[in-house]
Scaffold this motif. Structure first.
Motif, mmCIF file in Angstrom:
data_model
loop_
_atom_site.group_PDB
_atom_site.id
_atom_site.type_symbol
_atom_site.label_atom_id
_atom_site.label_comp_id
_atom_site.label_asym_id
_atom_site.label_seq_id
_atom_site.Cartn_x
_atom_site.Cartn_y
_atom_site.Cartn_z
ATOM 1 N N CYS A 45 34.351 -19.013 -13.261
ATOM 2 C CA CYS A 45 33.305 -18.224 -13.889
ATOM 3 C C CYS A 45 33.859 -16.835 -14.166
ATOM 4 O O CYS A 45 34.769 -16.360 -13.477
ATOM 5 N N ALA A 46 33.304 -16.199 -15.183
ATOM 6 C CA ALA A 46 33.792 -14.908 -15.627
ATOM 7 C C ALA A 46 32.627 -14.063 -16.132
ATOM 8 O O ALA A 46 31.628 -14.602 -16.607
ATOM 9 N N ALA A 47 32.802 -12.744 -16.042
ATOM 10 C CA ALA A 47 31.766 -11.798 -16.464
ATOM 11 C C ALA A 47 32.350 -10.782 -17.426
ATOM 12 O O ALA A 47 33.497 -10.339 -17.253
ATOM 13 N N ALA A 48 31.540 -10.404 -18.420
ATOM 14 C CA ALA A 48 31.967 -9.427 -19.408
ATOM 15 C C ALA A 48 30.794 -8.557 -19.835
ATOM 16 O O ALA A 48 29.665 -9.036 -19.894
ATOM 17 N N LYS A 49 31.087 -7.310 -20.167
ATOM 18 C CA LYS A 49 30.023 -6.416 -20.626
ATOM 19 C C LYS A 49 29.593 -6.751 -22.045
ATOM 20 O O LYS A 49 28.470 -6.439 -22.447
ATOM 21 N N ALA A 50 30.471 -7.374 -22.807
ATOM 22 C CA ALA A 50 30.145 -7.757 -24.179
ATOM 23 C C ALA A 50 30.255 -9.273 -24.312
ATOM 24 O O ALA A 50 31.176 -9.887 -23.771
ATOM 25 N N TYR A 51 29.343 -9.856 -25.038
ATOM 26 C CA TYR A 51 29.329 -11.313 -25.200
ATOM 27 C C TYR A 51 30.483 -11.766 -26.070
ATOM 28 O O TYR A 51 30.746 -11.194 -27.122
ATOM 29 N N GLY A 52 31.177 -12.779 -25.617
ATOM 30 C CA GLY A 52 32.279 -13.297 -26.409
ATOM 31 C C GLY A 52 32.743 -14.635 -25.884
ATOM 32 O O GLY A 52 32.281 -15.110 -24.848
ATOM 33 N N ARG A 84 27.151 -30.166 -10.732
ATOM 34 C CA ARG A 84 26.558 -28.875 -11.081
ATOM 35 C C ARG A 84 27.366 -27.790 -10.397
ATOM 36 O O ARG A 84 27.413 -27.742 -9.163
ATOM 37 N N LEU A 85 27.996 -26.949 -11.193
ATOM 38 C CA LEU A 85 28.741 -25.824 -10.669
ATOM 39 C C LEU A 85 27.830 -24.605 -10.573
ATOM 40 O O LEU A 85 26.949 -24.407 -11.408
ATOM 41 N N SER A 86 28.085 -23.784 -9.559
ATOM 42 C CA SER A 86 27.344 -22.546 -9.378
ATOM 43 C C SER A 86 28.320 -21.380 -9.312
ATOM 44 O O SER A 86 29.454 -21.535 -8.861
ATOM 45 N N CYS A 87 27.848 -20.223 -9.750
ATOM 46 C CA CYS A 87 28.629 -18.992 -9.657
ATOM 47 C C CYS A 87 27.716 -17.915 -9.095
ATOM 48 O O CYS A 87 26.705 -17.577 -9.717
ATOM 49 N N ALA A 88 28.071 -17.394 -7.935
ATOM 50 C CA ALA A 88 27.307 -16.326 -7.300
ATOM 51 C C ALA A 88 28.010 -15.003 -7.565
ATOM 52 O O ALA A 88 29.195 -14.858 -7.260
ATOM 53 N N ALA A 89 27.271 -14.057 -8.120
ATOM 54 C CA ALA A 89 27.839 -12.761 -8.493
ATOM 55 C C ALA A 89 27.319 -11.667 -7.578
ATOM 56 O O ALA A 89 26.151 -11.682 -7.172
ATOM 57 N N SER A 90 28.178 -10.704 -7.278
ATOM 58 C CA SER A 90 27.778 -9.536 -6.504
ATOM 59 C C SER A 90 28.624 -8.353 -6.944
ATOM 60 O O SER A 90 29.689 -8.512 -7.539
ATOM 61 N N GLY A 91 28.098 -7.139 -6.654
ATOM 62 C CA GLY A 91 28.849 -5.933 -6.979
ATOM 63 C C GLY A 91 28.737 -5.486 -8.426
ATOM 64 O O GLY A 91 29.487 -4.597 -8.855
ATOM 65 N N LEU A 92 27.839 -6.103 -9.178
ATOM 66 C CA LEU A 92 27.622 -5.701 -10.571
ATOM 67 C C LEU A 92 26.150 -5.896 -10.913
ATOM 68 O O LEU A 92 25.440 -6.635 -10.212
ATOM 69 N N THR A 93 25.719 -5.203 -11.963
ATOM 70 C CA THR A 93 24.346 -5.391 -12.434
ATOM 71 C C THR A 93 24.357 -6.649 -13.295
ATOM 72 O O THR A 93 24.604 -6.610 -14.501
ATOM 73 N N PHE A 94 24.058 -7.752 -12.647
ATOM 74 C CA PHE A 94 24.274 -9.073 -13.233
ATOM 75 C C PHE A 94 23.590 -9.227 -14.586
ATOM 76 O O PHE A 94 24.157 -9.786 -15.523
ATOM 77 N N SER A 95 22.380 -8.724 -14.692
ATOM 78 C CA SER A 95 21.602 -8.936 -15.915
ATOM 79 C C SER A 95 22.185 -8.200 -17.116
ATOM 80 O O SER A 95 21.750 -8.427 -18.245
ATOM 81 N N ARG A 96 23.161 -7.334 -16.894
ATOM 82 C CA ARG A 96 23.792 -6.595 -17.981
ATOM 83 C C ARG A 96 25.125 -7.185 -18.406
ATOM 84 O O ARG A 96 25.826 -6.606 -19.238
ATOM 85 N N TYR A 97 25.482 -8.320 -17.826
ATOM 86 C CA TYR A 97 26.766 -8.942 -18.128
ATOM 87 C C TYR A 97 26.577 -10.302 -18.793
ATOM 88 O O TYR A 97 25.740 -11.102 -18.361
#
Length: 122
Positions: A96-103, A19-32
């Motif tokens: 892991c990667a984050a984007a403002k638009a789903y793709g 099980r891989l985990s990705c911890a995010a900070s510095g962004l509004t996670f729920s919007r990415y």
């Protein structure tokens, strides 16, 4: 600044799980939108799985469908990749990667983690 930190990689035998985990900070996670990519030795970075902001949309690369599950917990700023029935061909560095638009495309993602190594012995 935005930080994505992967963890959970390791060495397993074929057929086992991780099980891989990705911890995010510095962004509004729920919007990415979030995604997992992987890069094996001598290969290009490839799409593995993606999940939309609220989790309603999820997509998988064909070879991992039915074996991998992507999920997220927005209140914890966390994303996960449950990997079952691992095979040697799954061995790679997972990002892991984050984007403002789903793709599903690598170029669509704005932020990247440093990666975690997954090794699968046969």
């Amino acid at each position: 600044q935005v930080q994505l930190v992967e963890s959970g990689g390791g060495l397993v035998q074929a057929g086992e799980s991780l099980r891989l985990s990705c911890a995010a900070s510095g962004l509004t996670f729920s919007r990415y939108a979030m995604a997992w990519f992987r890069q094996g030795p001598g290969k290009e970075r490839e799409f593995v799985a993606a999940i939309s902001w609220g989790g309603a949309s999820r997509d998988y690369e064909d070879s991992v469908k039915g074996r991998f599950t992507i999920s997220r917990v927005n209140i914890k700023n966390m994303m996960y990749l449950q990997m079952n029935s691992l095979q040697p061909e799954d061995a790679a560095v997972y990002y892991c990667a984050a984007a403002k638009a789903y793709g599903l495309g690598r170029d669509e993602y704005d932020y990247w983690g440093q990666g975690t190594q997954v090794t699968v012995s046969s």
